[in-house]
Write a protein that holds these residues in place. Structure first.
Motif, PDB file in Angstrom:
ATOM      1  N   UNK A 127       0.816  -1.228   0.000  1.00  0.00           N
ATOM      2  CA  UNK A 127       0.000   0.000   0.000  1.00  0.00           C
ATOM      3  C   UNK A 127       0.842   1.267   0.000  1.00  0.00           C
ATOM      4  N   UNK A 128       1.891   1.283  -0.802  1.00  0.00           N
ATOM      5  CA  UNK A 128       2.737   2.459  -0.988  1.00  0.00           C
ATOM      6  C   UNK A 128       3.558   2.836   0.244  1.00  0.00           C
ATOM      7  N   UNK A 129       3.785   1.908   1.155  1.00  0.00           N
ATOM      8  CA  UNK A 129       4.602   2.206   2.328  1.00  0.00           C
ATOM      9  C   UNK A 129       6.084   2.001   2.052  1.00  0.00           C
ATOM     10  N   UNK A 130       6.412   0.977   1.281  1.00  0.00           N
ATOM     11  CA  UNK A 130       7.799   0.656   0.959  1.00  0.00           C
ATOM     12  C   UNK A 130       7.949   0.633  -0.550  1.00  0.00           C
ATOM     13  N   UNK A 131       8.990   1.263  -1.060  1.00  0.00           N
ATOM     14  CA  UNK A 131       9.233   1.286  -2.501  1.00  0.00           C
ATOM     15  C   UNK A 131      10.526   0.546  -2.787  1.00  0.00           C
ATOM     16  N   UNK A 132      10.523  -0.229  -3.871  1.00  0.00           N
ATOM     17  CA  UNK A 132      11.686  -1.030  -4.194  1.00  0.00           C
ATOM     18  C   UNK A 132      11.847  -1.168  -5.692  1.00  0.00           C
ATOM     19  N   UNK A 133      13.064  -1.466  -6.095  1.00  0.00           N
ATOM     20  CA  UNK A 133      13.346  -1.761  -7.491  1.00  0.00           C
ATOM     21  C   UNK A 133      13.201  -3.255  -7.740  1.00  0.00           C
TER      22      UNK A 133
END
Length: 124
Positions: free
Chosen positions: A19-25
């Motif tokens: 839910x858009x809390x952690x962003x990753x590649x």
């Protein structure tokens, strides 16, 4: 793909699996299921994913990572991350499938995108 084909996959972009809390590649994150914090091993409830970094010998995939498999079965899934090169093994073959590794049944809160480039070569 058929046995002997060679593929090179590169990926860029950013996603979120929570839910858009952690962003990753495309390389994903290691996550501790008890504390929900990033650590250095994969979670046990992710899908099996071979050819991946195994700091503790784990046999499961890195949550949030780009993964793939050839054919119908995910039993031979492999880690792609931001780059993967391989030849299709003897007895292998089928369609190439790509997916983001996430906790089973927890896909409704995913967002973002990876941009994927696939190079394919069939030796003649």
């Amino acid at each position: 793909l058929i046995p002997g084909d060679e593929i090179a996959i590169t990926a860029t972009g950013t996603i979120s699996i929570d839910s858009n809390q952690t962003h990753m590649g495309p390389t994903g994150v290691y996550r501790d299921p008890r504390t929900n914090s990033d650590i250095s091993y994969p979670t046990e409830d992710a899908y099996p994913n071979h050819n991946l970094p195994k700091p503790r010998g784990a046999e499961v995939g890195i949550v949030g990572s780009l993964m793939g498999w050839v054919g119908e079965s995910m039993d031979n899934a492999f880690f792609i991350g931001d780059r993967h090169e391989s030849a299709i093994a003897r007895g292998g073959g089928g369609f190439l499938h790509l997916a983001v590794n996430d906790t089973r049944g927890a896909y409704e809160d995913n967002s973002g995108e990876f941009i994927i480039d696939i190079e394919w070569h069939h030796p003649e």
